[in-house]
Design a protein around this motif. Structure first.
Motif, mmCIF file in Angstrom:
data_model
loop_
_atom_site.group_PDB
_atom_site.id
_atom_site.type_symbol
_atom_site.label_atom_id
_atom_site.label_comp_id
_atom_site.label_asym_id
_atom_site.label_seq_id
_atom_site.Cartn_x
_atom_site.Cartn_y
_atom_site.Cartn_z
ATOM 1 N N ARG A 85 -4.986 -17.143 1.093
ATOM 2 C CA ARG A 85 -4.028 -15.942 1.017
ATOM 3 C C ARG A 85 -4.740 -14.663 0.805
ATOM 4 O O ARG A 85 -4.183 -13.495 1.260
ATOM 5 C CB ARG A 85 -2.919 -16.382 0.090
ATOM 6 C CG ARG A 85 -2.070 -17.449 0.661
ATOM 7 C CD ARG A 85 -0.567 -17.503 -0.018
ATOM 8 N NE ARG A 85 -0.836 -17.475 -1.348
ATOM 9 C CZ ARG A 85 -0.924 -18.813 -2.223
ATOM 10 N NH1 ARG A 85 -0.665 -19.879 -1.582
ATOM 11 N NH2 ARG A 85 -0.777 -18.606 -3.450
ATOM 12 N N GLU A 601 -1.775 -12.349 -1.928
ATOM 13 C CA GLU A 601 -1.396 -11.766 -0.664
ATOM 14 C C GLU A 601 -1.389 -10.501 -0.687
ATOM 15 O O GLU A 601 -0.978 -9.714 0.182
ATOM 16 C CB GLU A 601 -0.188 -12.535 -0.120
ATOM 17 C CG GLU A 601 0.988 -12.406 -1.072
ATOM 18 C CD GLU A 601 1.049 -13.652 -2.079
ATOM 19 O OE1 GLU A 601 2.305 -13.815 -2.595
ATOM 20 O OE2 GLU A 601 0.078 -14.337 -2.183
ATOM 21 N N TYR A 613 -3.595 -6.773 3.198
ATOM 22 C CA TYR A 613 -2.173 -6.875 3.413
ATOM 23 C C TYR A 613 -1.233 -5.747 2.694
ATOM 24 O O TYR A 613 -0.079 -5.652 3.235
ATOM 25 C CB TYR A 613 -1.780 -8.531 2.782
ATOM 26 C CG TYR A 613 -2.239 -9.638 3.610
ATOM 27 C CD1 TYR A 613 -2.339 -9.448 4.967
ATOM 28 C CD2 TYR A 613 -2.739 -10.730 2.737
ATOM 29 C CE1 TYR A 613 -2.859 -10.683 5.497
ATOM 30 C CE2 TYR A 613 -3.268 -11.792 3.305
ATOM 31 C CZ TYR A 613 -3.272 -11.934 4.806
ATOM 32 O OH TYR A 613 -3.796 -12.842 5.274
#
Length: 636
Positions: A85, A601, A613
């Motif tokens: 992630r 993330e 992200y």
């Protein structure tokens, strides 16, 4: 902000802190209004210093450098799912380990089937040789259950001694005709290897028991003689043959007599589709043991097996039997030693997989060592404090060390297995490699399989519900080892006393090794009544001592020693459960990493050139300072 920590991060437990908390509770009264900055921890002190920390050497640590170090450490201790992630990288190492577990398990099962077939063949041939060469051998001597109550196979007079020796002589040269098994003589330069008799004597040993005198020279002398086949049509015994060659046996000075037989056979195994026959040479030794000179000469048979290079005849009419029963081989010989099959290809895949796993784990260990050195230097410059030993050890993943050892054993065992399966090694008629490699291969592959399956526990550490076993073992290890050291001293004292005092009267204490095995069985509650019952009553003083000895030993180790060990482990178990609920003790490394609250993330862990992200990174949040994101540098 609540966040979930990775399995490796949860495993960063200061074992010394756990044990110290168990031994003495620590009460920390901190008043925020009266805190002296000079007395606070270095990590907390740093939150109050200026943006730039300048050391006496002129080194500068900026907040951005500190942010990058926190992210780098946090990423290092993430589990594979969190790393995916964080950077979008697939867990290739985890996938490779799962694949390797399956492959190694299949390899061990295949080798186990083949090994059991060879070992069973060898043991059954040893039983056959005992029935063929030992006169009046009874099946009761073959029993393996405990306790063994059958008498010892031995001789007690000279006439029976020569009868049994003559029986071996005649049976050996008739083995091709009489035996059900496919046996033949080993030959050298086209001549069969004859039976060999060797005896070991004292240089001189004559006993005159009537007047208590003797002639004795303890120097040992060994003499051997080759005994060829009996002459057809001549009623000759082994005693006559030995007398003909001036090979006399003096029973007063005789220590032992050995009969050496060399027999060859072929094992036509059908364990797998690609199995090939094994050509085996049995070196049989029959021992007449008279070392005690107590009137009983024990007889035993042992064998050693050596694997030879096999050949197959390709022509259908390669073998024909003559009019007198002689066998002639006229066909072409095709060596089967270098035929690679699917099993060998599978073994190569396992070796390649283990080699790749070993390289990846070594790479991770090297990166961890470099990161440790970098952080130790950073911590010393930024906080003017040395990192603790336990924090330094957290950078070394001992699971990877165990996997590397397992991979090395798997590669070594796989190579030996390929040599065994394909009969590779040596010349065209020599023994394979280092003779019998089955035991070496099984030792390596078995240990590798053990470490591979134990390594599965590493992945269970990712789940909080399953890592209680590892945490308890890790925290209790120092106290358990110290306790076992003291218990071992007590145990050895009982072992030496039992061997010396009870050994002459009790079969279980006859040697120091068997005495230790008996005591360990008693601790686990095994065969207690038989141990009391089998004590001989020929002397009342040792018998009385055995009662006190056994009662004290059993009571002390079962009710005291084992109970204390269990209590030590249970204390650690309760402490670990409490830490899981209320939090583990914090070390400098933990406090430094926990200042970074960036989630995997968030995109803050992306390397330069990768798409993030998110830009909301919060490793350092200070009043009047905006959040900023600076990608991590590419790790070398």
């Amino acid at each position: 902000m609540s966040r979930r920590r990775g399995g490796k991060d949860r495993e960063l437990i200061d074992t010394a802190s756990i044990n110290g908390t168990m031994n003495a509770s620590r009460v920390r009264d901190r008043s925020h209004s009266s805190v002296d900055p000079s007395q606070s921890s270095p990590v907390l002190q740093h939150q109050n210093v200026s943006i730039n920390s300048v050391t006496s050497t002129g080194s500068i640590v900026t907040p951005h450098m500190e942010d990058r170090m926190r992210r780098k450490l946090k990423y290092f201790f993430m589990n594979p799912c969190e790393k995916y992630r964080a950077r979008g990288r697939k867990p290739y190492k985890l996938t490779l380990q799962v694949f390797k577990i399956i492959m190694v398990t299949v390899q061990v099962c295949l080798f186990g089937v083949s090994q059991f077939s060879v070992v069973t063949f060898s043991e059954e041939n040893a039983t056959a040789f005992r029935h063929l060469f030992l006169k009046d051998w009874d099946p009761g001597y073959d029993q393996t259950y405990y306790p063994k109550t059958s008498p010892v196979y031995a001789v007690y007079n000279k006439e029976v001694f020569y009868e049994k020796l003559n029986f071996i002589w005649t049976q050996f040269y008739d083995i091709k005709v009489d035996a059900i098994g496919s046996y033949d003589f080993a030959d050298v330069d086209g001549k069969p290897i004859p039976m060999q008799i060797c005896h070991e004597n004292f240089q001189s040993g004559v006993i005159f028991a009537d007047n208590n005198t003797y002639i004795f020279d303890p120097t040992m002398v060994k003499e051997c003689i080759n005994v060829t086949a009996p002459t057809p049509g001549l009623n000759e015994t082994i005693r006559d043959r030995l007398k003909k060659h001036n090979f006399t046996i003096n029973f007063d000075s005789l220590i032992k007599l050995e009969v050496h037989l060399v027999i060859r056979s072929i094992h036509l195994q059908q364990t797998t589709k690609y199995s090939t026959p094994n050509c085996i040479q049995f070196n049989v030794t029959i021992l007449y043991d008279n070392s005690n000179h107590d009137g009983r000469m024990g007889i035993s048979l042992t064998q050693q097996k050596n694997f030879l290079r096999c050949h197959a005849l390709t022509d259908e009419k390669a073998m024909h039997v003559g009019t007198e029963g002689d066998t002639n081989y006229t066909g072409t010989i095709l060596p089967l030693a270098r035929r690679f099959n699917l099993i060998s290809i599978f073994d190569m895949v396992v070796v390649g997989t283990s080699l790749m796993s070993c390289i990846l784990c070594l790479r991770s260990l090297i990166k961890g060592w470099r990161l440790k050195s970098e952080f130790v230097h950073f911590f010393k410059i930024n906080y003017n404090k040395d990192l603790s030993f336990s924090d330094r050890m957290d950078f070394i993943n001992f699971w990877y060390v165990m996997i590397v050892i397992s991979d090395i054993l798997t590669c070594s065992g796989g190579v030996i297995k390929i040599l065994i399966e394909n009969k590779i090694g040596g010349g065209p008629s020599s023994f394979i490699g280092f003779f019998d490699l089955y035991d070496t291969c099984s030792l390596m592959l078995g240990t590798a399989a053990l470490l591979v399956w134990v390594g599965v526990l590493n992945y269970l550490n990712f789940f909080r519900q399953y890592n209680i076993l590892i945490l308890t073992m890790k925290a209790s290890a120092p106290n358990v080892l110290r306790f076992l050291l003291c218990a071992t001293l007590l145990y050895m004292g009982f072992a030496f006393a039992g061997w010396l005092i009870l050994g002459p009267y009790h079969i279980k204490f006859r040697t120091l090794n068997t005495a230790s095995e008996c005591m360990y069985s008693l601790i686990n509650g095994d065969d207690m009544f038989a141990t009391f019952y089998e004590m001989g009553q020929t002397s009342w003083l040792p018998w009385l001592y055995s009662r006190f000895y056994l009662y004290i030993f059993i009571s002390l180790f079962i009710y005291v020693v084992l109970s204390m060990m269990i209590s030590i482990i249970m204390d650690v178990y309760e402490a670990v459960k409490d830490y899981q609920e209320n939090g583990f003790p914090k070390t400098d490394l933990h406090e430094f990493i926990e200042c970074c609250e960036d989630r995997p993330e968030s995109g803050c862990y992306r390397l330069e050139g990768e798409t993030a992200y998110s830009i909301f990174c919060c490793c350092r949040r200070g009043r009047g300072r905006t959040n900023s994101y600076e990608p991590l540098e590419v790790e070398s």
